[in-house]
Scaffold this motif. Sequence first.
Motif, PDB file in Angstrom:
ATOM      1  N   UNK A  18       7.181  11.934  13.624  1.00 57.59           N
ATOM      2  CA  UNK A  18       7.287  10.544  14.050  1.00 57.59           C
ATOM      3  C   UNK A  18       8.759  10.203  14.225  1.00 57.59           C
ATOM      4  N   UNK A  19       9.104   9.686  15.394  1.00 61.47           N
ATOM      5  CA  UNK A  19      10.488   9.317  15.690  1.00 61.47           C
ATOM      6  C   UNK A  19      10.540   7.920  16.302  1.00 61.47           C
ATOM      7  N   UNK A  20      11.700   7.304  16.202  1.00 60.19           N
ATOM      8  CA  UNK A  20      11.943   6.032  16.886  1.00 60.19           C
ATOM      9  C   UNK A  20      12.333   6.328  18.328  1.00 60.19           C
ATOM     10  N   UNK A  21      11.714   5.632  19.250  1.00 55.09           N
ATOM     11  CA  UNK A  21      12.040   5.870  20.654  1.00 55.09           C
ATOM     12  C   UNK A  21      11.607   4.679  21.495  1.00 55.09           C
ATOM     13  N   UNK A  22      12.436   4.281  22.457  1.00 59.87           N
ATOM     14  CA  UNK A  22      12.055   3.243  23.403  1.00 59.87           C
ATOM     15  C   UNK A  22      11.237   3.873  24.520  1.00 59.87           C
ATOM     16  N   UNK A  23      10.277   3.109  25.038  1.00 59.83           N
ATOM     17  CA  UNK A  23       9.414   3.605  26.101  1.00 59.83           C
ATOM     18  C   UNK A  23       9.782   2.882  27.389  1.00 59.83           C
ATOM     19  N   UNK A  24      10.395   3.554  28.343  1.00 57.12           N
ATOM     20  CA  UNK A  24      10.806   2.886  29.589  1.00 57.12           C
ATOM     21  C   UNK A  24       9.670   2.153  30.280  1.00 57.12           C
ATOM     22  N   UNK A  25       8.468   2.723  30.288  1.00 57.30           N
ATOM     23  CA  UNK A  25       7.338   2.064  30.939  1.00 57.30           C
ATOM     24  C   UNK A  25       7.078   0.689  30.325  1.00 57.30           C
ATOM     25  N   UNK A  26       7.108   0.613  28.991  1.00 57.97           N
ATOM     26  CA  UNK A  26       6.835  -0.650  28.310  1.00 57.97           C
ATOM     27  C   UNK A  26       7.901  -1.693  28.618  1.00 57.97           C
ATOM     28  N   UNK A  27       9.132  -1.232  28.814  1.00 60.68           N
ATOM     29  CA  UNK A  27      10.231  -2.157  29.121  1.00 60.68           C
ATOM     30  C   UNK A  27      10.184  -2.595  30.587  1.00 60.68           C
ATOM     31  N   UNK A  28      10.076  -1.629  31.481  1.00 63.14           N
ATOM     32  CA  UNK A  28      10.131  -1.919  32.912  1.00 63.14           C
ATOM     33  C   UNK A  28       8.913  -2.695  33.407  1.00 63.14           C
ATOM     34  N   UNK A  29       7.769  -2.459  32.785  1.00 67.06           N
ATOM     35  CA  UNK A  29       6.521  -3.088  33.245  1.00 67.06           C
ATOM     36  C   UNK A  29       6.022  -4.158  32.277  1.00 67.06           C
ATOM     37  N   UNK A  30       6.926  -4.750  31.518  1.00 66.58           N
ATOM     38  CA  UNK A  30       6.510  -5.694  30.474  1.00 66.58           C
ATOM     39  C   UNK A  30       5.713  -6.881  31.020  1.00 66.58           C
ATOM     40  N   UNK A  31       6.106  -7.401  32.175  1.00 62.50           N
ATOM     41  CA  UNK A  31       5.386  -8.553  32.731  1.00 62.50           C
ATOM     42  C   UNK A  31       3.987  -8.150  33.177  1.00 62.50           C
ATOM     43  N   UNK A  32       3.860  -7.007  33.825  1.00 64.73           N
ATOM     44  CA  UNK A  32       2.546  -6.526  34.255  1.00 64.73           C
ATOM     45  C   UNK A  32       1.668  -6.208  33.046  1.00 64.73           C
TER      46      UNK A  32
END
Length: 244
Positions: A18-32
């Motif tokens: 288990x690691x900490x990581x940002x998910x680009x999809x969740x950031x870029x598509x947050x409104x959708x």
Amino acid sequence: MNSDGARIEDIEDIAIEVRERLWPFAIDESEAIDRHWDKLRAKNPRLFNGRVFLNFERREETVGVRRTLRGAAAAVDYKAFLAWRDFGFPDSNVRNCFAMAALRSADGAFLLGRMNDLTANSGKIYFPAGTPDPSDVRDGALDLEGSVSRELLEETGLGADEVDFAPGWTVVFEGPRIACMKLTRSRLRAAEIEARFQAFIALQAEPELVALHPVFSVCDLDEERMPDFTLRYLRHALERYRAS
């Protein structure tokens, strides 16, 4: 391997950090993602946006005769996971790796559950399972064996002390999904398991599973309501145990 790239492998060990990581999809598509979540919640207000784990890295290792599936997973919002799934898995760099209790009765039936209409997988039929969540983390890794025991108890009422877990895993690699099947042998016959299950869900206002579906042979497969990875595993397992 099938023509669509799916394959089934026997794996002795699974080790997912288990690691900490940002998910680009969740950031870029947050409104959708938020719009999609609002639509899902309008249909089913009981949906809860918790945290689940997706795999961002994976590899297979073989040492001697032992094969190990290794990987790294990070927590994401459940609403982002559902959007990724429902949008057609747009980020091909991640995988949904999860464990399932492949429950088999003493008289040779596999027992699967039909999901309650109140869940995000309404009407689907598969083994007791769940996408790993924070309760499945042990010492910095996903405890998939623990996840199998927990989901089996929560969804069927069968405790780990009432079944026998086979060593190793049968893993279905199918596109964005990695379904890790743990053969779980019950000492009860199929009819006895169903009776236990009915008594168990009778005590719940909103059980996750509403019925059990026994599979003694390929004639019992439900092509419409069973996901492809479940059908693949069942055909494989029925052939294996018929021949043994």
